[in-house]
Design an enzyme around this catalytic site. Sequence first.
Site, short mmCIF file in Angstrom:
data_model
loop_
_atom_site.label_atom_id
_atom_site.label_comp_id
_atom_site.label_asym_id
_atom_site.label_seq_id
_atom_site.Cartn_x
_atom_site.Cartn_y
_atom_site.Cartn_z
CE LYS A 138 30.52 47.99 -12.68
NZ LYS A 138 31.04 49.32 -13.02
CE1 TYR A 147 37.30 34.51 -16.15
CE2 TYR A 147 39.54 33.77 -15.78
CZ TYR A 147 38.65 34.74 -16.21
OH TYR A 147 39.12 35.92 -16.72
CG ASP A 186 42.58 36.52 -16.36
OD1 ASP A 186 43.81 36.47 -16.48
OD2 ASP A 186 41.79 36.11 -17.25
CG ASP A 228 47.28 39.83 -18.46
OD1 ASP A 228 47.69 39.02 -17.60
OD2 ASP A 228 47.12 39.53 -19.66
CG ASP A 239 34.19 50.89 -13.18
OD1 ASP A 239 34.35 50.73 -11.96
OD2 ASP A 239 33.13 51.34 -13.67
C1 IPM Z 1 46.18 33.46 -16.33
C2 IPM Z 1 45.67 33.02 -17.67
C3 IPM Z 1 44.62 31.94 -17.49
C4 IPM Z 1 43.54 32.51 -16.60
C5 IPM Z 1 44.05 31.37 -18.78
C6 IPM Z 1 45.11 30.81 -19.66
C7 IPM Z 1 42.98 30.35 -18.50
O1 IPM Z 1 45.16 34.11 -18.36
O2 IPM Z 1 46.75 32.64 -15.61
O3 IPM Z 1 45.99 34.63 -15.99
O4 IPM Z 1 42.69 33.24 -17.08
O5 IPM Z 1 43.55 32.26 -15.42
MG MG Z 2 45.47 35.95 -17.43
#
Ligand code: IPM
Ligand code: MG
Length: 360
Positions: A195, A146, A251, A255, A227
Amino acid sequence: MNCNIAVIKGDGIGPEVVSEAMKVLDAVGAKYGHTFNYEQLLMGGCSIDVHGVPLTDEVVERAKAADAVLLGSIGGNTSTSPWYKLPPEKRPEAGLLKIRKELGLFANLRPAFLYNELKGACPLKEEIADKGFDMMIMRELTGGLYFGARETKEVDGVMTAVDTLTYNENEIRRIAIKGFDIAMKRRKKVTSVDKANVLDSSRLWRKIVEEVAKDYPEVTYEHMLVDNCAMQLVKDPAQFDVVLTENMFGDILSDEASMITGSIGMLASASLNETKFGMYEPSGGSAPDIAGQNKANPIATILSAAMMLRYTFDMDKEADAIEAAVQQVLVENYRTCDIVSEGTTLVSCSEMGDLIAARV
Ligand code: IPM
Ligand code: MG
């Protein structure tokens, strides 16, 4: 104690959920004799609308001058919002990445915990949900893909895009140390996710994690390929304590971890540097589809405020009080629409904030 908090409500549901967290903080202040001073700052789409950029240098300076930052969410609908017609470095997300970098927030803590009361909202099979889980995703936040150089250009008449993934040993070592330190305060297990069967950056990651692990003989650690980790998270989440990983893997995995807690609206986060300073935000996004409707779940933001009390202000009993109040409203069967189920009471975002504030 007198605490100076920079508040960035941001876009979408950000303003709604942050207001509820401030309500809860004020209830804590009244009960335990603390004053929380708030300075509201702009970042994300709302800053683009006013200043033409997602984050101004002045906001960075003001955030640095505060003791901590409480953040809602930034961004809008990526297919319809005019913010996404701007070049990438002027879009809302660029502001978030910039503030993380400017404040040196390399360690992102995302606790994923399944409340007993939310087992029904967990999408996993009953026999898996029944075992419960309580893990801390430790995501490296200021390096990797990133933050690497990127460009899109034509090479021999073919459009080609490049992103670069770089980690140096110091970046890996400092997040690994944080991960093992946190594990020492928990169940003393670290799963380092990489990985390494493909990526050089992962092979270096593994080597440095192994070096750091030597200083923590009480901590059991293992390496897991990303994975496989994605699979294990839905197969047997109870196996995890601290999940230590690089930026992009963290990231994605965070989620996934949030979904098995019942809702991304439950997942708090803390982003820390080497000092007591931190930025605290829900892990979820700005949810533009439900913004402004008083429907969002403020619990992740309220729990992020609890993390702020714990990590920046060393207020453990106050943080415990918020966490217990959240547990209490769930026991009393109050639910926002993302976690509502038969036999529970549907409440709005602000009602949820009132209920929690009344119970701290
Ligand atoms: C998070 C979000 C951010 C990230 C985005 C909005 C840039 O997805 O905080 O997880 O990827 O870090
Ligand atoms: Mg995120």
